[in-house]
Write an enzyme that holds these catalytic residues in place. Structure first.
Site, mmCIF file in Angstrom:
data_model
loop_
_atom_site.group_PDB
_atom_site.id
_atom_site.type_symbol
_atom_site.label_atom_id
_atom_site.label_comp_id
_atom_site.label_asym_id
_atom_site.label_seq_id
_atom_site.Cartn_x
_atom_site.Cartn_y
_atom_site.Cartn_z
ATOM 1 N N GLU A 1 0.858 -1.244 -0.033
ATOM 2 C CA GLU A 1 0.065 0.064 -0.091
ATOM 3 C C GLU A 1 0.847 1.282 -0.076
ATOM 4 O OE1 GLU A 1 -0.649 -2.569 2.035
ATOM 5 O OE2 GLU A 1 -2.707 -3.302 1.754
ATOM 6 N N PHE B 1 -11.055 -7.287 14.317
ATOM 7 C CA PHE B 1 -9.954 -7.659 13.203
ATOM 8 C C PHE B 1 -9.800 -6.475 12.213
ATOM 9 C CE2 PHE B 1 -8.833 -9.755 9.369
ATOM 10 C CZ PHE B 1 -7.626 -10.345 9.750
ATOM 11 N N GLN B 2 -8.348 -6.175 12.131
ATOM 12 C CA GLN B 2 -7.870 -5.043 11.137
ATOM 13 C C GLN B 2 -8.509 -3.824 11.397
ATOM 14 O OE1 GLN B 2 -8.177 -6.845 6.991
ATOM 15 N NE2 GLN B 2 -6.030 -7.666 7.555
ATOM 16 N N LYS C 1 -17.281 -0.747 6.404
ATOM 17 C CA LYS C 1 -17.688 -1.518 5.139
ATOM 18 C C LYS C 1 -19.202 -1.827 5.233
ATOM 19 C CE LYS C 1 -17.048 -6.261 3.887
ATOM 20 N NZ LYS C 1 -16.663 -7.873 4.280
ATOM 21 N N MET D 1 24.357 9.111 1.700
ATOM 22 C CA MET D 1 24.372 10.243 2.481
ATOM 23 C C MET D 1 24.925 10.363 3.753
ATOM 24 S SD MET D 1 23.963 13.353 1.753
ATOM 25 C CE MET D 1 23.042 14.115 0.297
#
Lengths: 578, 163
Positions: free
Chosen positions: A51, A113-114, A163, A485
């Site tokens: 993602e 969940f999630q 959802k 760097m």
């Protein structure tokens, strides 16, 4: 009126906004939305491998096209993975609309969940966010999100979607609004005419002027107006890291980038100037060096669409809040009318200023020094070769580190939106997915990703996405086998103690990219650089990964002396300072 | 110096957290904060006191104005204004001290709003300084609990903060 499910309402809203492509990754909370996406052909979905990469792709798409990038991720880890990409876009004022799935409304707050509080997690790194409560809110929220993301100072907007409100069996009346009123949101448009007149009279009378422009000119589509103003005035101009390409990089009036790794002439001109016209730039700490020592003799005119950017770090003399196009149009009218009145005396004073600047330019601060018998490639030469052999007008994305600075310094950009990098947040792993977003927006254009062996491994999984969608990006891996760097700072400030700045067990990049179905080359000596690079660019329809082994000891110069340095205090070479 | 910022905010879920989050994120401090819906239920009025020099306060007001849900705001300390804070103090009040505490409350125009055999709960309104002074004047009395609302304020005269 049309009856749609929440999921269909989301996709229809995106269609109404003219969205042609979105970047995302499915999961439980967004399955209804993905099902709606599946049943139409107007909005194309690009399936990424992570993602974070989805947000960077949308970001690259937005930076190259000027249109907002759209992301779709699921709840929980999907949303948190997107956070780095959202923060990257926020720091560089890039318009994104990020749709994140959320658990069902009745489960919010139960550690289900999630589940994660995406609105809370993203709050400091978004321009605005919405947590939707009902399907009826979908169309107005999406409309508002696009308006907010793209207007004023642009930025990312998150819409968190439980959802249950996308359930395919629950239908609502759907109508997408043409316009929407947000009573508390009125970004500035026209600048204050009195201030503009005052600014122009100071600009016309300046003896040692410099124009300092940033990413805001590109975001605000003000590049042509800026170029007209700069050429009419005949003044020197410097661009920030984010502003490169706003003024043609190969033009003699261009002094190069300014700041920590800016050119000697740009930083010296800034420090000695008596008037700075700052446009769409924000006096970042990487530009100013020590603020109390910043440009001691300069009066400052600052044009910005965001009032909070003005006098935030450096107090300015003439603030002008407005859209860059509106302000520059007004400035151009005044300057066009007055330029003919410039006296011989004034012209001579300006000529003296240019003489001084040409003296600084004569130092040739970007000269690449190599011993004749040295066959090692300098990292700067890798960038120069990419510039010359690509034709010079490619889209170039970069990651973060030495290669980013070398790209900014050694690859001139004559057009805006061609140079794409994470300037504000400095996100390693940005370059490849950003290049993919650009390539998807411009399938027929040349897209180059200049990266390093450290950065590329932060999102290397996207080589798989490149295979899936056939993206013929040219990846130039400036490989010094170290986090260059970090190592440079350790050389300069920690007596060469290279704490964890070496990359051990690097993969065989050629073998790796071949495993993903791409073409890989490894270039080890300077004699092979040009022919191999030419070969890479000749493979038009393939992704080519060019692993360029470069001198691991090379540092980026010039570099500000810090702490307590001003803009004129620079290291010019190893051990040589101003 | 101390400043009182008065903010009209969309009365929406999450709006307050953006204001509070902004202060934390940008390293500004909040001394007091009070918020409630106004006569127009779509708006909340938020009063916030903070400390800062002119430059810091300018940044704070600009950053607050950038929040989409902030409709309007004013720095009340820029002009003359009325400022009030409500305090409830629960004091241990046994026989010998009861009269003295009552007298002190009267001097400050406080009201005793709850009485038990061993405690007084006193309600007091006023400026921050007045409430601080009352606490100071209680002397030896044992303060069991203090709750303060934080300051609220309005500009004097015709000047209003409204849409």
């Amino acid at each position: 009126m049309e009856r749609l499910s929440g999921a269909d309402a989301i996709i229809r809203s995106l269609q109404e906004e003219g969205v042609d492509v979105i970047f995302g990754y499915p999961g439980g909370a967004v399955l209804h939305i993905y099902d709606a996406l599946f049943q139409q052909n107007q909005v194309r979905h690009i399936l990424t491998r992570h993602e974070q990469a989805a947000t960077h792709m949308a970001d690259g798409y937005a930076r190259s096209t000027g249109r907002p990038g759209v992301v779709l991720v699921t709840s929980g880890p999907g949303a948190t993975n997107a956070v780095t990409g959202i923060a990257t876009a926020y720091m560089d004022s890039i318009p994104l609309v990020v749709l994140s799935g959320q658990v069902q409304s009745h489960l919010i707050g139960t550690d289900s969940f999630q589940e994660t509080d995406m609105v809370g997690i993203s709050r400091p790194i978004v321009k605005h966010s919405f947590l939707l409560k009902s399907a009826e809110e979908i169309a107005p929220a999406i409309k508002k999100a696009f308006v907010i993301a793209t207007s004023g100072r642009p930025g990312p907007v998150v819409i968190d979607i439980p959802k249950d409100i996308t359930n395919p069996t629950d239908l609502i009346d759907f109508e997408y609004p043409d316009t929407i009123e947000i009573r508390s949101y009125n970004p500035a448009s026209k600048g204050h005419s009195g201030q503009i007149r005052k600014a122009v009279s100071m600009i016309m009378e300046a003896e040692r002027p410099v124009i300092y422009s940033g990413g805001g000119v590109i975001q605000g589509e003000g590049c042509e107006l800026l170029t007209h103003l700069t050429r009419t005035l005949g003044y020197p101009i410097t661009n920030t890291l984010m502003g490169l390409g706003a003024y043609p990089g190969t033009d003699p009036q261009f002094l190069g980038m300014l700041g920590m790794h800016g050119t000697y002439e740009a930083n010296m001109a800034m420090h000695h100037s008596d008037l700075i016209l700052a446009i769409g730039a924000r006096f970042d700490d990487r530009v100013t060096n020590t603020v109390p020592l910043f440009c001691p003799t300069a009066k400052i005119v600052h044009v910005d669409v965001d009032p909070a950017s003005i006098s935030k770090n450096v107090t300015v003399d003439v603030p002008i809040v407005g859209e860059v196009t509106q302000v520059l149009e007004e400035m151009n009218q005044l300057v066009d009318a007055q330029i003919g009145e410039r006296t011989e005396g004034q012209k001579n004073v300006l000529a003296d200023w240019w003489t001084q600047i040409e003296g600084w330019r004569g130092q040739d601060c970007l000269k690449v020094i190599r011993e004749d018998d040295d066959k090692q490639i300098k990292p700067q030469e890798a960038v120069q070769a990419a510039y010359e052999l690509s034709g010079g007008d490619a889209y170039v994305t970069s990651d973060v580190g030495q290669h980013q600075m070398f790209a900014a310094l050694y690859h001139p950009f004559d057009q805006p939106r061609k140079w794409i990098n994470s300037g504000g947040l400095g996100t390693m792993g940005f370059g490849l997915p950003a290049a993919m977003g650009v390539q998807l927006a411009f399938p027929d254009e040349q897209v180059i990703c200049i990266t390093g062996e450290g950065s590329i491994q932060m999102n290397i999984q996207e080589l798989s996405t490149c295979s899936q969608y056939g993206l013929p990006i040219k990846i130039i891996n400036v490989n010094n086998q170290a986090l260059g760097m970090v190592k440079q700072w350790q050389d300069m400030q920690y007596e060469g103690r290279h704490a964890h700045s070496y990359m051990q067990s690097l993969p065989d990049f050629v073998g790796l990219v071949e495993a993903y179905g791409h073409v890989g080359f490894r270039i080890e000596t300077v004699d092979d650089l040009e022919p191999m690079m030419k070969k890479a660019f000749s493979l038009k329809d393939r992704l080519v990964f060019v692993d360029v082994l470069v001198d691991p000891e090379e540092h980026v110069y010039p570099m500000f002396v810090a702490p307590n340095g001003s803009m004129r205090d620079m290291w010019l070479r190893r051990g040589v300072r101003t | 110096m101390r400043r009182i910022l008065s903010v009209l905010l969309e009365n929406e879920a999450g709006a307050l957290s953006r204001v509070v989050g902004l202060f934390a994120q940008r390293n500004y401090n909040i001394e007091t904060l009070t918020v409630a819906p106004t006569e127009d239920q779509s708006l909340s009025r938020l009063t916030l006191t903070t400390h800062g020099n002119d430059r810091e306060i300018e940044q704070i007001t600009k950053q607050l104005n950038k929040l989409i849900e902030v409709v309007k705001l004013v720095d009340l300390t820029d002009g003359s204004h009325v400022e009030r804070e409500l305090m409830l103090v629960k004091i241990r009040a046994t026989s010998s001290q009861r009269a003295e505490i009552k007298r002190t409350a009267d001097i400050f125009r406080g009201q005793i709003v709850d009485v038990t055999g061993s405690t007084y709960t006193i309600q007091l309104t006023g400026t921050k300084d007045k409430l601080d002074a009352f606490i100071g004047a209680l002397g030896d009395a044992v303060i069991m609990e203090v709750v303060r609302s934080g300051s609220s304020g309005l500009s004097r005269g015709e000047k209003v903060l409204a849409i």
